[in-house]
Design an enzyme around this catalytic site. Structure first.
Site, short mmCIF file in Angstrom:
data_model
loop_
_atom_site.label_atom_id
_atom_site.label_comp_id
_atom_site.label_asym_id
_atom_site.label_seq_id
_atom_site.Cartn_x
_atom_site.Cartn_y
_atom_site.Cartn_z
N HIS A 8 -24.59 88.92 -48.69
CA HIS A 8 -24.23 89.24 -47.31
C HIS A 8 -25.26 90.15 -46.64
O HIS A 8 -25.48 90.07 -45.44
CB HIS A 8 -22.86 89.91 -47.30
CG HIS A 8 -22.32 90.15 -45.92
ND1 HIS A 8 -21.98 89.13 -45.06
CD2 HIS A 8 -22.07 91.31 -45.25
CE1 HIS A 8 -21.54 89.64 -43.92
NE2 HIS A 8 -21.59 90.95 -44.00
N SER A 47 -23.21 90.20 -39.29
CA SER A 47 -21.84 90.50 -39.70
C SER A 47 -20.96 90.79 -38.47
O SER A 47 -20.87 89.95 -37.58
CB SER A 47 -21.85 91.66 -40.69
OG SER A 47 -20.63 91.76 -41.39
N ASP A 97 -23.23 84.75 -50.35
CA ASP A 97 -22.47 85.76 -49.60
C ASP A 97 -21.04 85.83 -50.14
O ASP A 97 -20.31 84.84 -50.13
CB ASP A 97 -22.44 85.37 -48.11
CG ASP A 97 -21.95 86.49 -47.21
OD1 ASP A 97 -21.16 87.34 -47.69
OD2 ASP A 97 -22.34 86.52 -46.03
#
Length: 337
Positions: free
Chosen positions: A306, A148, A278
């Site tokens: 995610h 991320s 995601d």
């Protein structure tokens, strides 16, 4: 029954009752303390040791296991508002003879938080380079992993300090434009239009908002008790002002597409892992990276959101190990040729 025996049972029962009552009280009254104890126990069980490193007056907090050896060390960068312990679920499935380092990113957990610091993605990459030099991790090229926001930082680091790393794993990284807006991006647009940008979905302040964030980040639906949700919120609330400042910094024009702007400079063999479902960062970002990085291996995980590290820890660990083994094999073949 003999009085002494009866007394023994009473004493034994009381002895057992004390820790049980303490656990129940912690769960009901101080769930955040229970969460901290949980991470402490898990680190201890996996052999991860916490250390601090100083660069001038700046302090980095990190955990590590093992020592540098013939295989590359692995440095792991966590995501937005997380911390080094988010990697424990993957550490569990990695060999104990691998040298692992998990660092708290700038402003997070035990690493220095300063109002004067540069929290842009390039600013964070510079800080991580300082950390790497502090602990002399770059004596030999290492494998860098980021997820991320940490994936954005890792990609920029690989582009800016290519001599430091031998390979790179990006797990659903931020910093890329996508052809399809994710659910999270749509929510942000709605908040901007209604001028309620302070209600960022990734910065919960109630158990209900925490539950919504978990649903947003995970394809797998975890059944989390209300008290645990409360504990997770309690741990985060003191830091929410910082998280808001940081979020606005990394979605600003300077950082929003940092990885995209630097990806053509990435020369190290690169692995991309992304959850197909995601809802935070659309999976189309994987093809953006694949088209720009010459030696890019892409793995799309079905039925995964995610939070790849939490949802599919064993699979993620195996993919990283297989990638490193492949690179090692290719290196040996080149030497023989």
């Amino acid at each position: 029954m003999d009085l002494d025996v009866l007394n023994m049972f009473v004493i034994a029962g009381g002895t057992l009752a004390i820790p049980i009552l303490a656990f129940v009280a912690s769960f009901l009254l101080w769930p955040s303390a229970l969460i901290r104890i949980y991470y402490w126990y898990w680190r201890r069980a996996l052999g991860m040791q916490v250390r601090y490193a100083n660069y001038d007056d700046y302090q980095f907090c990190y955990s590590y296991r093992g020592r540098p050896g013939y295989r590359p060390s692995i440095l792991m960068l966590h995501g937005f508002s997380a911390h080094k312990d988010m990697w424990l679920s993957i550490v569990k499935f990695l060999p104990k003879n691998l040298h692992l380092v998990c660092v708290d990113l700038p402003g997070h957990e035990g690493t220095t938080r300063s109002a004067l610091d540069d929290y842009s993605i390039s600013g964070q990459a510079k800080r991580i380079h300082q950390f790497v030099e502090c602990i002399k991790l770059n004596r030999r090229p290492f494998h860098l992993v980021g997820t991320s926001m940490g994936g954005n930082v890792a990609g920029v680091y690989a582009a800016q300090y290519p001599e430091d790393i031998c390979s790179l794993t990006l797990i659903c990284p931020a910093g890329l434009p996508s052809t399809t807006d994710s659910k999270f991006i749509k929510q942000l647009r709605e908040l901007q239009e209604s001028e309620r940008i302070d209600r960022i979905p990734l910065i919960p302040s109630t158990p209900e908002e925490m539950a919504d964030m978990l649903k947003l980040c995970s394809y797998v639906r975890f059944k989390v008790p209300q008290q645990i949700l409360q504990g997770l919120v309690d741990v985060r609330i003191p830091h929410n002002d910082f998280y808001r400042k940081l979020f606005l910094e990394i979605v600003d024009e300077k950082s929003r597409h940092s990885l995209h702007e630097n990806m053509s400079k990435i020369k190290a063999p690169t692995q991309v892992i992304w959850g197909k479902q995601d809802q935070v960062l659309d999976v189309s970002g994987a093809s953006v990276l694949a088209s720009a990085i010459p030696d890019c291996h892409v793995y799309i995980l079905e039925n995964c959101g995610h939070s790849v590290v939490v949802e599919r820890p064993r699979k993620t660990a195996n993919l990283i190990l297989e990638f490193l083994a492949l690179l090692h094999s290719m290196g040996n073949n080149k030497k023989q040729a």
